[in-house]
Design a protein around this motif. Sequence first.
Motif, PDB file in Angstrom:
ATOM      1  N   SER A 133       0.836  -1.208   0.000  1.00  0.00           N
ATOM      2  CA  SER A 133       0.000   0.000   0.000  1.00  0.00           C
ATOM      3  C   SER A 133       0.868   1.254   0.000  1.00  0.00           C
ATOM      4  CB  SER A 133      -0.909   0.027   1.238  1.00  0.00           C
ATOM      5  OG  SER A 133      -1.801  -1.061   1.220  1.00  0.00           O
ATOM      6  N   ALA A 193      -2.936   1.405   6.940  1.00  0.00           N
ATOM      7  CA  ALA A 193      -3.607   0.319   7.656  1.00  0.00           C
ATOM      8  C   ALA A 193      -3.462  -0.949   6.818  1.00  0.00           C
ATOM      9  CB  ALA A 193      -5.069   0.666   7.839  1.00  0.00           C
ATOM     10  N   THR A 220      -4.324  -3.858   4.511  1.00  0.00           N
ATOM     11  CA  THR A 220      -5.358  -3.894   3.479  1.00  0.00           C
ATOM     12  C   THR A 220      -6.312  -5.055   3.733  1.00  0.00           C
ATOM     13  OG1 THR A 220      -3.795  -2.937   1.942  1.00  0.00           O
ATOM     14  CG2 THR A 220      -5.738  -4.008   0.986  1.00  0.00           C
ATOM     15  N   GLU A 223      -3.715  -4.084  -5.534  1.00  0.00           N
ATOM     16  CA  GLU A 223      -3.075  -4.765  -4.400  1.00  0.00           C
ATOM     17  C   GLU A 223      -4.083  -5.679  -3.733  1.00  0.00           C
ATOM     18  OE1 GLU A 223      -2.430  -2.293  -0.967  1.00  0.00           O
ATOM     19  OE2 GLU A 223      -1.755  -3.992   0.228  1.00  0.00           O
TER      20      GLU A 223
HETATM   21 MG   LIG Z   1      -1.799  -3.001   2.064  1.00  0.00          MG
END
Ligand SMILES: [Mg+2]
Length: 169
Positions: A15, A31, A33, A52
């Motif tokens: 992320s 945070a 994912t 992702e």
């Molecule tokens: Mg992530």
Amino acid sequence: MRQVLVLGLEGAGKSSVLHYISSEAAKDRTAPTQGFNSVQVSAEGFQIDLLELGGSQNLRFYWNQYLSQAHVLVFVVDSADEPGLPAARQELHWLLAEDPRLPLVVLANKQDKRDALSVAELHRELALHTLNGQRDFFLLPTSATHAALATAISIRRVRSLLVELLSQL
Ligand SMILES: [Mg+2]
Ligand SMILES: Nc1nc2c(ncn2[C@@H]2O[C@H](COP(=O)(O)OP(=O)(O)OP(=O)(O)O)[C@@H](O)[C@H]2O)c(=O)[nH]1
């Protein structure tokens, strides 16, 4: 729309890398994912969709279902997480076995950390010498949270590599 699938164990920095690629700014906090996270960037003449999938154990089960739509696989590794490397290696090789031609970009992330393994060490630990010659393969050092020039350069390199790979399609 060209699709890039972004995988790697939980906490590897997927992320963070995506945020940096799309916004050109580091983010110090993300945070975990839940499910997936999708980011678009525009290149000359086409859009790139970076998808992702979360890296926690229960989500890894779904990873291979997304391979067939992907034009490039980006696999992110936490270079400072030596104990996690055997699991990363195993997951990566499982994925690769499903598609012998899918171009692969491995990111040796968290290079800013003092105990980060080098690209050469990761090449060995991830058994990347066993890859067949049919696929395009790249291994790049990155840092996605550290606000330094080297970080900006490493992420820009990833972005331009993706554009280059996808423009050949
Ligand atoms: Mg992530
Ligand atoms: N020092 C350092 N920390 C990083 C780097 N990239 C990510 N992190 C940190 O590592 C943690 C996890 O980063 P994420 O980007 O959420 O990792 P992820 O791979 O998306 O994790 P999941 O979504 O849970 O699979 C966060 O605290 C980030 O700030 C990096 O290059 N260097």
